[in-house]
Scaffold this motif. Structure first.
Motif, PDB file in Angstrom:
ATOM      1  N   MET A   1       0.831  -1.203   0.000  1.00  0.00           N
ATOM      2  CA  MET A   1       0.000   0.000   0.000  1.00  0.00           C
ATOM      3  C   MET A   1       0.864   1.251   0.000  1.00  0.00           C
ATOM      4  N   GLY A   2       0.402   2.254  -0.708  1.00  0.00           N
ATOM      5  CA  GLY A   2       1.132   3.513  -0.764  1.00  0.00           C
ATOM      6  C   GLY A   2       0.204   4.701  -0.597  1.00  0.00           C
ATOM      7  N   TRP A   3       0.782   5.798  -0.157  1.00  0.00           N
ATOM      8  CA  TRP A   3       0.070   7.077  -0.093  1.00  0.00           C
ATOM      9  C   TRP A   3       0.812   8.080  -0.978  1.00  0.00           C
ATOM     10  N   PHE A   4       0.048   8.814  -1.750  1.00  0.00           N
ATOM     11  CA  PHE A   4       0.555   9.877  -2.597  1.00  0.00           C
ATOM     12  C   PHE A   4      -0.285  11.121  -2.349  1.00  0.00           C
ATOM     13  N   ARG A   5       0.204  12.261  -2.814  1.00  0.00           N
ATOM     14  CA  ARG A   5      -0.576  13.484  -2.671  1.00  0.00           C
ATOM     15  C   ARG A   5      -0.315  14.411  -3.857  1.00  0.00           C
ATOM     16  N   GLN A   6      -1.306  15.258  -4.127  1.00  0.00           N
ATOM     17  CA  GLN A   6      -1.170  16.248  -5.182  1.00  0.00           C
ATOM     18  C   GLN A   6      -1.642  17.591  -4.656  1.00  0.00           C
ATOM     19  N   GLY A   7      -0.686  18.501  -4.466  1.00  0.00           N
ATOM     20  CA  GLY A   7      -1.013  19.831  -4.014  1.00  0.00           C
ATOM     21  C   GLY A   7      -1.485  20.711  -5.152  1.00  0.00           C
ATOM     22  N   PRO A   8      -2.070  21.853  -4.839  1.00  0.00           N
ATOM     23  CA  PRO A   8      -2.577  22.752  -5.879  1.00  0.00           C
ATOM     24  C   PRO A   8      -1.469  23.191  -6.830  1.00  0.00           C
ATOM     25  N   GLY A   9      -1.667  22.946  -8.109  1.00  0.00           N
ATOM     26  CA  GLY A   9      -0.686  23.325  -9.112  1.00  0.00           C
ATOM     27  C   GLY A   9       0.563  22.473  -9.135  1.00  0.00           C
ATOM     28  N   LYS A  10       0.525  21.336  -8.458  1.00  0.00           N
ATOM     29  CA  LYS A  10       1.716  20.484  -8.390  1.00  0.00           C
ATOM     30  C   LYS A  10       1.454  19.112  -8.986  1.00  0.00           C
ATOM     31  N   GLU A  11       2.557  18.414  -9.280  1.00  0.00           N
ATOM     32  CA  GLU A  11       2.464  17.027  -9.709  1.00  0.00           C
ATOM     33  C   GLU A  11       2.146  16.153  -8.496  1.00  0.00           C
ATOM     34  N   ARG A  12       1.554  14.999  -8.764  1.00  0.00           N
ATOM     35  CA  ARG A  12       1.330  14.057  -7.681  1.00  0.00           C
ATOM     36  C   ARG A  12       2.687  13.534  -7.211  1.00  0.00           C
ATOM     37  N   GLU A  13       2.838  13.402  -5.888  1.00  0.00           N
ATOM     38  CA  GLU A  13       4.113  12.984  -5.329  1.00  0.00           C
ATOM     39  C   GLU A  13       3.937  11.868  -4.305  1.00  0.00           C
ATOM     40  N   PHE A  14       4.979  11.103  -4.152  1.00  0.00           N
ATOM     41  CA  PHE A  14       5.018  10.003  -3.202  1.00  0.00           C
ATOM     42  C   PHE A  14       5.058  10.536  -1.776  1.00  0.00           C
ATOM     43  N   VAL A  15       4.296   9.897  -0.893  1.00  0.00           N
ATOM     44  CA  VAL A  15       4.305  10.247   0.529  1.00  0.00           C
ATOM     45  C   VAL A  15       4.941   9.121   1.345  1.00  0.00           C
ATOM     46  N   GLY A  16       4.437   7.910   1.161  1.00  0.00           N
ATOM     47  CA  GLY A  16       4.974   6.796   1.920  1.00  0.00           C
ATOM     48  C   GLY A  16       4.374   5.485   1.463  1.00  0.00           C
ATOM     49  N   THR A  17       4.966   4.388   1.930  1.00  0.00           N
ATOM     50  CA  THR A  17       4.518   3.066   1.537  1.00  0.00           C
ATOM     51  C   THR A  17       4.726   2.081   2.679  1.00  0.00           C
TER      52      THR A  17
END
Length: 126
Positions: free
Chosen positions: A34-50
């Motif tokens: 399982m992984g968590w990613f995030r996408q901030g306003p105006g940003k690319e989606r990025e890795f958070v953790g796994t």
């Protein structure tokens, strides 16, 4: 068919905490990295953790290390993202992702995951 549903997003003040949940249905949860990613306003989606299948191995992005913790409950088919000491730059849509593997493993890249949730909004006010 694997389905992922995130919950727990919302508005929090800087320095506060929030816990996200992601429930997997349709397959045996304990077989999935399982992984968590995030996408901030105006940003690319990025890795958070796994986290690996058994939950004894985790890996985090430098930006969240020591503030965020990933855990899982295989009996509840759920992975969690505990977020502490939150910052305005943590504001993003948070996505959970799943990838089947028959080996204990962790994945850090988006293209390594086949299944994605729809995301939950997290907003951190200053």
């Amino acid at each position: 068919q694997v389905q992922l549903v995130e919950s727990g997003g919302g508005l929090v003040q800087a320095g506060g905490s929030l816990t996200l949940s992601c429930e997997l249905s349709g397959r045996t949860f304990s077989h999935y990295v399982m992984g968590w990613f995030r996408q901030g306003p105006g940003k690319e989606r990025e890795f958070v953790g796994t986290i690996n299948q058994s939950g004894d191995s985790t890996y985090y992005a430098d930006s969240v290390k020591d503030r965020f913790t990933i855990s899982r409950d295989n009996a509840k088919n759920t992975v969690y993202l505990q977020m502490n000491n939150m910052k305005p730059e943590d504001t993003a849509v948070y996505y959970c992702a799943a990838e089947w593997s028959d080996d204990s493993y962790i994945y850090t890249r988006e293209n390594e995951y086949d299944y994605w949730g729809r995301g939950t909004q997290v907003t951190v006010s200053s």
